[in-house]
Design a protein around this motif. Structure first.
Motif, PDB file in Angstrom:
ATOM      1  N   GLY A 188      21.742  33.547 -16.575  1.00 53.63           N
ATOM      2  CA  GLY A 188      22.879  34.029 -15.785  1.00 53.63           C
ATOM      3  C   GLY A 188      24.055  33.070 -15.810  1.00 53.63           C
ATOM      4  O   GLY A 188      25.212  33.502 -15.715  1.00 53.63           O
ATOM      5  N   ILE A 189      23.775  31.783 -15.960  1.00 50.78           N
ATOM      6  CA  ILE A 189      24.853  30.797 -16.041  1.00 50.78           C
ATOM      7  C   ILE A 189      25.686  31.036 -17.305  1.00 50.78           C
ATOM      8  O   ILE A 189      26.921  31.002 -17.269  1.00 50.78           O
ATOM      9  CB  ILE A 189      24.277  29.371 -16.049  1.00 50.78           C
ATOM     10  CG1 ILE A 189      23.547  29.095 -14.726  1.00 50.78           C
ATOM     11  CG2 ILE A 189      25.387  28.342 -16.276  1.00 50.78           C
ATOM     12  CD1 ILE A 189      22.825  27.767 -14.697  1.00 50.78           C
ATOM     13  N   ILE A 190      25.010  31.312 -18.411  1.00 50.58           N
ATOM     14  CA  ILE A 190      25.719  31.617 -19.668  1.00 50.58           C
ATOM     15  C   ILE A 190      26.519  32.902 -19.504  1.00 50.58           C
ATOM     16  O   ILE A 190      27.663  33.014 -19.980  1.00 50.58           O
ATOM     17  CB  ILE A 190      24.720  31.753 -20.834  1.00 50.58           C
ATOM     18  CG1 ILE A 190      23.892  30.479 -20.995  1.00 50.58           C
ATOM     19  CG2 ILE A 190      25.449  32.082 -22.146  1.00 50.58           C
ATOM     20  CD1 ILE A 190      22.784  30.587 -22.026  1.00 50.58           C
ATOM     21  N   MET A 191      25.937  33.875 -18.815  1.00 46.70           N
ATOM     22  CA  MET A 191      26.606  35.160 -18.624  1.00 46.70           C
ATOM     23  C   MET A 191      27.882  35.019 -17.798  1.00 46.70           C
ATOM     24  O   MET A 191      28.849  35.765 -18.005  1.00 46.70           O
ATOM     25  CB  MET A 191      25.639  36.149 -17.967  1.00 46.70           C
ATOM     26  CG  MET A 191      24.455  36.523 -18.866  1.00 46.70           C
ATOM     27  SD  MET A 191      23.135  37.400 -17.999  1.00 46.70           S
ATOM     28  CE  MET A 191      23.868  39.019 -17.822  1.00 46.70           C
ATOM     29  N   MET A 192      27.911  34.068 -16.864  1.00 45.19           N
ATOM     30  CA  MET A 192      29.115  33.856 -16.060  1.00 45.19           C
ATOM     31  C   MET A 192      30.294  33.446 -16.933  1.00 45.19           C
ATOM     32  O   MET A 192      31.442  33.786 -16.643  1.00 45.19           O
ATOM     33  CB  MET A 192      28.864  32.790 -14.991  1.00 45.19           C
ATOM     34  CG  MET A 192      27.968  33.245 -13.851  1.00 45.19           C
ATOM     35  SD  MET A 192      28.614  34.686 -12.949  1.00 45.19           S
ATOM     36  CE  MET A 192      30.017  33.984 -12.116  1.00 45.19           C
ATOM     37  N   TYR A 193      30.012  32.703 -18.010  1.00 45.32           N
ATOM     38  CA  TYR A 193      31.085  32.315 -18.940  1.00 45.32           C
ATOM     39  C   TYR A 193      31.338  33.400 -19.986  1.00 45.32           C
ATOM     40  O   TYR A 193      32.490  33.634 -20.374  1.00 45.32           O
ATOM     41  CB  TYR A 193      30.728  30.997 -19.628  1.00 45.32           C
ATOM     42  CG  TYR A 193      30.779  29.798 -18.712  1.00 45.32           C
ATOM     43  CD1 TYR A 193      31.983  29.362 -18.184  1.00 45.32           C
ATOM     44  CD2 TYR A 193      29.622  29.111 -18.377  1.00 45.32           C
ATOM     45  CE1 TYR A 193      32.037  28.261 -17.335  1.00 45.32           C
ATOM     46  CE2 TYR A 193      29.665  28.001 -17.526  1.00 45.32           C
ATOM     47  CZ  TYR A 193      30.869  27.593 -17.009  1.00 45.32           C
ATOM     48  OH  TYR A 193      30.921  26.508 -16.162  1.00 45.32           O
ATOM     49  N   ALA A 194      30.267  34.067 -20.429  1.00 47.66           N
ATOM     50  CA  ALA A 194      30.409  35.102 -21.454  1.00 47.66           C
ATOM     51  C   ALA A 194      31.231  36.284 -20.954  1.00 47.66           C
ATOM     52  O   ALA A 194      31.886  36.974 -21.747  1.00 47.66           O
ATOM     53  CB  ALA A 194      29.027  35.579 -21.914  1.00 47.66           C
ATOM     54  N   ILE A 195      31.211  36.523 -19.642  1.00 49.70           N
ATOM     55  CA  ILE A 195      31.916  37.690 -19.099  1.00 49.70           C
ATOM     56  C   ILE A 195      33.405  37.418 -18.875  1.00 49.70           C
ATOM     57  O   ILE A 195      34.191  38.349 -18.659  1.00 49.70           O
ATOM     58  CB  ILE A 195      31.261  38.148 -17.776  1.00 49.70           C
ATOM     59  CG1 ILE A 195      31.589  39.622 -17.501  1.00 49.70           C
ATOM     60  CG2 ILE A 195      31.700  37.278 -16.605  1.00 49.70           C
ATOM     61  CD1 ILE A 195      30.842  40.207 -16.315  1.00 49.70           C
ATOM     62  N   LEU A 196      33.809  36.156 -18.970  1.00 50.01           N
ATOM     63  CA  LEU A 196      35.202  35.798 -18.676  1.00 50.01           C
ATOM     64  C   LEU A 196      36.232  36.530 -19.542  1.00 50.01           C
ATOM     65  O   LEU A 196      37.237  37.024 -19.014  1.00 50.01           O
ATOM     66  CB  LEU A 196      35.388  34.284 -18.801  1.00 50.01           C
ATOM     67  CG  LEU A 196      34.807  33.445 -17.655  1.00 50.01           C
ATOM     68  CD1 LEU A 196      34.942  31.962 -17.970  1.00 50.01           C
ATOM     69  CD2 LEU A 196      35.489  33.784 -16.344  1.00 50.01           C
ATOM     70  N   PRO A 197      36.056  36.613 -20.876  1.00 49.21           N
ATOM     71  CA  PRO A 197      37.057  37.334 -21.672  1.00 49.21           C
ATOM     72  C   PRO A 197      37.226  38.790 -21.245  1.00 49.21           C
ATOM     73  O   PRO A 197      38.353  39.285 -21.133  1.00 49.21           O
ATOM     74  CB  PRO A 197      36.499  37.235 -23.100  1.00 49.21           C
ATOM     75  CG  PRO A 197      35.664  35.999 -23.094  1.00 49.21           C
ATOM     76  CD  PRO A 197      35.035  35.972 -21.730  1.00 49.21           C
ATOM     77  N   LEU A 198      36.106  39.492 -21.025  1.00 44.58           N
ATOM     78  CA  LEU A 198      36.187  40.884 -20.586  1.00 44.58           C
ATOM     79  C   LEU A 198      36.822  40.981 -19.207  1.00 44.58           C
ATOM     80  O   LEU A 198      37.639  41.877 -18.943  1.00 44.58           O
ATOM     81  CB  LEU A 198      34.790  41.502 -20.567  1.00 44.58           C
ATOM     82  CG  LEU A 198      34.711  42.966 -20.104  1.00 44.58           C
ATOM     83  CD1 LEU A 198      35.511  43.868 -21.033  1.00 44.58           C
ATOM     84  CD2 LEU A 198      33.249  43.418 -20.041  1.00 44.58           C
ATOM     85  N   ASN A 199      36.471  40.058 -18.318  1.00 44.94           N
ATOM     86  CA  ASN A 199      37.027  40.109 -16.967  1.00 44.94           C
ATOM     87  C   ASN A 199      38.517  39.801 -16.950  1.00 44.94           C
ATOM     88  O   ASN A 199      39.235  40.236 -16.042  1.00 44.94           O
ATOM     89  CB  ASN A 199      36.273  39.139 -16.049  1.00 44.94           C
ATOM     90  CG  ASN A 199      35.797  39.824 -14.772  1.00 44.94           C
ATOM     91  OD1 ASN A 199      35.822  41.050 -14.674  1.00 44.94           O
ATOM     92  ND2 ASN A 199      35.368  39.048 -13.802  1.00 44.94           N
ATOM     93  N   ASN A 200      38.999  39.038 -17.935  1.00 45.38           N
ATOM     94  CA  ASN A 200      40.439  38.822 -18.046  1.00 45.38           C
ATOM     95  C   ASN A 200      41.168  40.107 -18.407  1.00 45.38           C
ATOM     96  O   ASN A 200      42.292  40.341 -17.966  1.00 45.38           O
ATOM     97  CB  ASN A 200      40.726  37.737 -19.090  1.00 45.38           C
ATOM     98  CG  ASN A 200      40.841  36.356 -18.476  1.00 45.38           C
ATOM     99  OD1 ASN A 200      41.832  36.017 -17.826  1.00 45.38           O
ATOM    100  ND2 ASN A 200      39.803  35.557 -18.642  1.00 45.38           N
ATOM    101  N   VAL A 201      40.517  40.951 -19.220  1.00 48.23           N
ATOM    102  CA  VAL A 201      41.089  42.262 -19.546  1.00 48.23           C
ATOM    103  C   VAL A 201      41.189  43.107 -18.279  1.00 48.23           C
ATOM    104  O   VAL A 201      42.215  43.742 -18.002  1.00 48.23           O
ATOM    105  CB  VAL A 201      40.220  42.991 -20.598  1.00 48.23           C
ATOM    106  CG1 VAL A 201      40.748  44.404 -20.845  1.00 48.23           C
ATOM    107  CG2 VAL A 201      40.204  42.198 -21.900  1.00 48.23           C
ATOM    108  N   PHE A 202      40.104  43.112 -17.483  1.00 51.67           N
ATOM    109  CA  PHE A 202      40.117  43.847 -16.216  1.00 51.67           C
ATOM    110  C   PHE A 202      41.181  43.301 -15.268  1.00 51.67           C
ATOM    111  O   PHE A 202      41.844  44.061 -14.561  1.00 51.67           O
ATOM    112  CB  PHE A 202      38.742  43.765 -15.540  1.00 51.67           C
ATOM    113  CG  PHE A 202      37.681  44.583 -16.211  1.00 51.67           C
ATOM    114  CD1 PHE A 202      37.907  45.900 -16.553  1.00 51.67           C
ATOM    115  CD2 PHE A 202      36.440  44.026 -16.500  1.00 51.67           C
ATOM    116  CE1 PHE A 202      36.925  46.666 -17.179  1.00 51.67           C
ATOM    117  CE2 PHE A 202      35.448  44.770 -17.123  1.00 51.67           C
ATOM    118  CZ  PHE A 202      35.697  46.092 -17.454  1.00 51.67           C
ATOM    119  N   ALA A 203      41.349  41.979 -15.265  1.00 48.29           N
ATOM    120  CA  ALA A 203      42.319  41.348 -14.373  1.00 48.29           C
ATOM    121  C   ALA A 203      43.745  41.775 -14.728  1.00 48.29           C
ATOM    122  O   ALA A 203      44.562  42.069 -13.845  1.00 48.29           O
ATOM    123  CB  ALA A 203      42.185  39.829 -14.436  1.00 48.29           C
TER     124      ALA A 203
END
Length: 288
Positions: free
Chosen positions: A92-107
């Motif tokens: 889950g720690i890796i996933m917190m960083y892996a999701i950042l690019p997609l979450n920037n799109v949502f942002a």
């Protein structure tokens, strides 16, 4: 045994008890800082914000869930999810960083939303609230000494992760999943409330996505320690980046941290999907 104080409670009674605890926590979390500030003439603005933040986390997010579990549950620690951490769940720690690019799109998409002209007053209010929240947050984050860094890691990363995960995942999500009899619905509603309570409309969607990731990791791992650690990593990264920027070591735009080009974005999504499938597989093995 002293606890639980309220035995054999019905659902409505448990909701009432939790509601009373949250209201009392909110009132105390608002009044106590005011009393402290009125009695102290030497408190700086930064210390005022720190004290207010710590007391708010303690009385609004940490004490109500802990007291609720003690009052109505036979095994409060187990109910809250304080169980052994499966080694695989630390992905889950890796996933917190892996999701950042997609979450920037949502942002970016979330920030572009404009309400109809008839709701301009509401939109202006939401913008004002978000601007105020940003100013307060940046004042607390703009430190350049080790003591300030440690205080922020404890206050913004540690206490926030511990308290918010207790309330929104241990209590609220568990209750919603039980009542709706559907894990996806329970996680989604709890994540919506988690995002809404921050009162940042233009950050609602990315915070909702993070909330759902935390919610699923709690559901699959069975321990509240996992989303707490993930939450700490997310907030702690921002705290450390602000510190490094203030020291002149780095010059990273924290708000767009993780933003990338199209190809790395797809790679990060692929990593997220792969890790998520791995987590589901490990969860299924653990319940066989």
């Amino acid at each position: 045994m002293i606890f639980p104080i309220f035995k054999n409670t019905k659902t409505a009674e448990r909701i009432f008890i939790l509601g009373i605890l949250l209201v009392m926590g909110f009132i105390l979390g608002s009044i106590i800082p005011l009393l402290i500030f009125s009695l102290s003439n030497s408190t700086t603005e930064l210390n005022t914000l720190r004290i207010s933040q710590i007391i708010s986390q303690l009385f609004v997010f940490i004490l109500p869930p802990l007291l609720y579990a003690l009052f109505v549950k036979d095994k409060p620690s187990e109910y809250l999810g304080f169980k052994k951490i499966p080694l695989w769940s630390l992905t889950g720690i890796i996933m917190m960083y892996a999701i950042l690019p997609l979450n920037n799109v949502f942002a970016e998409w979330n920030a572009s939303i404009r309400l109809p002209e008839s709701m301009k007053a509401i939109e202006d209010l939401m913008k004002s609230l978000q601007e105020q929240a940003t100013i307060i947050t940046e004042k607390m984050l703009n430190v350049n000494d080790i003591s300030g860094l440690i205080i922020n890691l404890i206050m913004i990363a540690g206490l926030a992760a511990f308290g918010e995960e207790l309330l929104f995942r241990s209590i609220l999500q568990s209750f919603l999943i039980k009542r709706t009899r559907n894990a996806h619905i329970g996680i989604f509603i709890a994540s919506c409330i988690f995002s809404f309570i921050h009162f940042e409309f233009y950050g609602f969607v990315p915070r909702l996505v993070l909330g759902m990731l935390l919610g699923y990791m709690f559901y699959f791992s069975g321990t509240i320690w996992v989303p707490m650690i993930m939450h700490f990593v997310n907030n702690g990264t921002a705290v450390i980046l602000y510190y490094l920027n203030n020291k002149g070591i780095t010059n990273i735009d924290v708000e767009s941290f993780g933003k990338t080009e199209l190809l790395p974005l797809f790679v990060s999504i692929a990593v997220m999907i792969t890790l998520f499938m791995f987590v589901i597989k490990q969860h299924n093995k653990s319940i066989e």
